[in-house]
Design an enzyme around this catalytic site. Structure first.
Site, PDB file in Angstrom:
ATOM      1  N   HIS A 163      -4.807 -68.011 -16.576  1.00  0.00           N
ATOM      2  CA  HIS A 163      -3.701 -68.208 -17.515  1.00  0.00           C
ATOM      3  C   HIS A 163      -2.532 -67.286 -17.174  1.00  0.00           C
ATOM      4  O   HIS A 163      -2.727 -66.126 -16.812  1.00  0.00           O
ATOM      5  CB  HIS A 163      -4.144 -67.921 -18.944  1.00  0.00           C
ATOM      6  CG  HIS A 163      -4.825 -69.072 -19.612  1.00  0.00           C
ATOM      7  ND1 HIS A 163      -4.295 -70.339 -19.617  1.00  0.00           N
ATOM      8  CD2 HIS A 163      -5.989 -69.125 -20.325  1.00  0.00           C
ATOM      9  CE1 HIS A 163      -5.102 -71.147 -20.308  1.00  0.00           C
ATOM     10  NE2 HIS A 163      -6.136 -70.442 -20.744  1.00  0.00           N
ATOM     11  N   CYS A 237       0.173 -71.579 -14.190  1.00  0.00           N
ATOM     12  CA  CYS A 237       1.234 -72.475 -14.656  1.00  0.00           C
ATOM     13  C   CYS A 237       2.592 -71.786 -14.549  1.00  0.00           C
ATOM     14  O   CYS A 237       2.706 -70.571 -14.610  1.00  0.00           O
ATOM     15  CB  CYS A 237       0.986 -72.887 -16.104  1.00  0.00           C
ATOM     16  SG  CYS A 237      -0.486 -73.890 -16.338  1.00  0.00           S
ATOM     17  N   ARG A 246       3.080 -75.718 -11.187  1.00  0.00           N
ATOM     18  CA  ARG A 246       2.115 -74.717 -10.764  1.00  0.00           C
ATOM     19  C   ARG A 246       2.763 -73.710  -9.817  1.00  0.00           C
ATOM     20  O   ARG A 246       3.587 -74.075  -8.971  1.00  0.00           O
ATOM     21  CB  ARG A 246       0.920 -75.366 -10.062  1.00  0.00           C
ATOM     22  CG  ARG A 246       0.129 -76.303 -10.950  1.00  0.00           C
ATOM     23  CD  ARG A 246      -0.557 -75.570 -12.100  1.00  0.00           C
ATOM     24  NE  ARG A 246      -1.309 -76.501 -12.938  1.00  0.00           N
ATOM     25  CZ  ARG A 246      -0.826 -77.084 -14.022  1.00  0.00           C
ATOM     26  NH1 ARG A 246       0.414 -76.822 -14.416  1.00  0.00           N
ATOM     27  NH2 ARG A 246      -1.579 -77.909 -14.728  1.00  0.00           N
TER      28      ARG A 246
END
Length: 259
Positions: A163, A237, A246
Site C-alpha cells: 500500500h 498505486c 501503478r
C-alpha cells in the site's frame, strides 16, 4: 390571519434550516471520523501488527552468535541456465538437491508471512507474505508477494506489492528511491541484498510485463530489461490516494549470505 400564517411560515422555515444544519454537521462528523479511521487508525493498527509479525519471524529464525553472520557473497552466476529451470513460485517442488540451495525454497502457504523486507533509506521494515490479497495481506501492513513470480534470491523476478496510503503504507515513499539504494530481503535461509536500478513512474494496472520473469513494461516497452537475471520489483498505486496507475521500482540482486 395573514400575520399568523406568516409567523408560522417563519417558524417552519427556521425549523427546517435548523434540521438541515444538524444533518449537515452530523454528516460532516461521520465523514471526518471515516477519514481519521482510514488515514490514522488503519495505519496505527497495521504498523503495530506488522511490527509484531517482524519480531515473531526474527524470534522464530533466531540470531547467530552475538548477532554476527558471514559476509555477503556474490549472487549465483549463469542466470540464463537458472531461469530455464525456475518454477516461478508456483508451488511446484524442485528436486531435493535444488531445494537445499539458498533461494530454492518451496512456496509458502497463502497469506503466510515468511520474509522481512528492509529499505534503509526509507526506514521501511515490513513482513512479506504470500499473495497480494487486501484483507489477508496488504491491509495488515504486509508486503505481498506475487505468487507466480520468483522467491527471494531465485533467478527471475521477485515481485511484491504494498500500500502507498493507509493500512501501514509501507510503500508510500518508494518514489524517492534512487539508483544504488539498497533493499534487503531476509528469509529463514538467507539474507539477500538487492540494489535499486531503474523505475517506472507511472503505468497501467494491466501492465503485467513489469512483474514478468524478465521485467519489461508492455505499455512502455522502453522501460525494463531484456536479459534474464535476478530481479526485484516493487509495485504500488499512484498518484497518492488513488489506484488509477501503478508505480514500479526495479532492483538487481547484488549479494547474499546464508543464515
Amino acid at each position: 390571519m395573514a400575520q399568523g400564517r406568516a409567523a408560522r411560515r417563519r417558524v417552519s422555515l427556521a425549523r427546517g434550516l435548523w434540521t438541515g444544519a444538524e444533518v449537515t454537521v452530523t454528516l460532516g462528523v461521520v465523514v471526518l471520523l471515516l477519514v481519521v479511521h482510514q488515514l490514522w487508525w488503519t495505519n496505527r493498527q497495521a504498523r503495530e501488527g506488522a511490527g509484531r509479525q517482524v519480531q515473531a519471524l526474527e524470534r522464530d529464525w533466531g540470531r547467530g552468535p552475538q548477532g554476527q553472520a558471514p559476509s555477503l557473497a556474490p549472487p549465483p552466476q549463469e542466470p540464463d541456465e537458472a531461469v530455464q529451470g525456475e518454477t516461478g513460485g508456483t508451488g511446484e517442488t524442485p528436486d531435493r538437491g535444488e531445494a537445499e540451495r539458498p533461494g530454492r525454497a518451496t512456496a509458502p502457504r497463502w497469506d503466510q508471512a515468511y520474509a522481512i523486507l528492509r529499505i534503509p533509506r526509507l526506514g521501511v521494515v515490513a513482513p512479506v507474505a504470500q499473495g497480494i490479497g487486501k484483507r489477508g495481506v496488504l491491509d495488515k501492513g504486509y508486503i505481498g508477494h506475487y505468487p507466480q513470480t520468483a522467491q527471494p534470491g531465485q533467478a527471475g523476478n521477485f515481485a511484491v506489492a504494498g500500500h502507498r496510503n493507509t493500512h501501514g503504507e509501507p510503500f508510500r515513499y518508494i518514489n524517492r528511491l534512487r539508483s544504488g539504494d539498497e533493499v534487503r530481503v531476509e528469509t529463514r535461509e538467507a539474507v539477500y541484498l538487492y540494489v535499486v536500478d531503474k523505475g517506472l513512474a507511472q503505468t497501467a494496472p494491466r501492465d503485467t510485463g513489469v512483474i514478468a520473469n524478465v521485467p519489461r513494461s508492455t505499455v512502455k516497452p522502453s522501460a525494463g530489461y531484456s536479459e534474464p537475471g535476478y530481479y526485484l520489483t516493487l509495485t504500488t498505486c499512484t498518484p497518492e490516494y488513488s489506484s488509477t496507475y501503478r508505480l514500479v521500482v526495479w532492483g538487481k540482486l547484488k549479494s547474499m549470505r546464508p543464515r
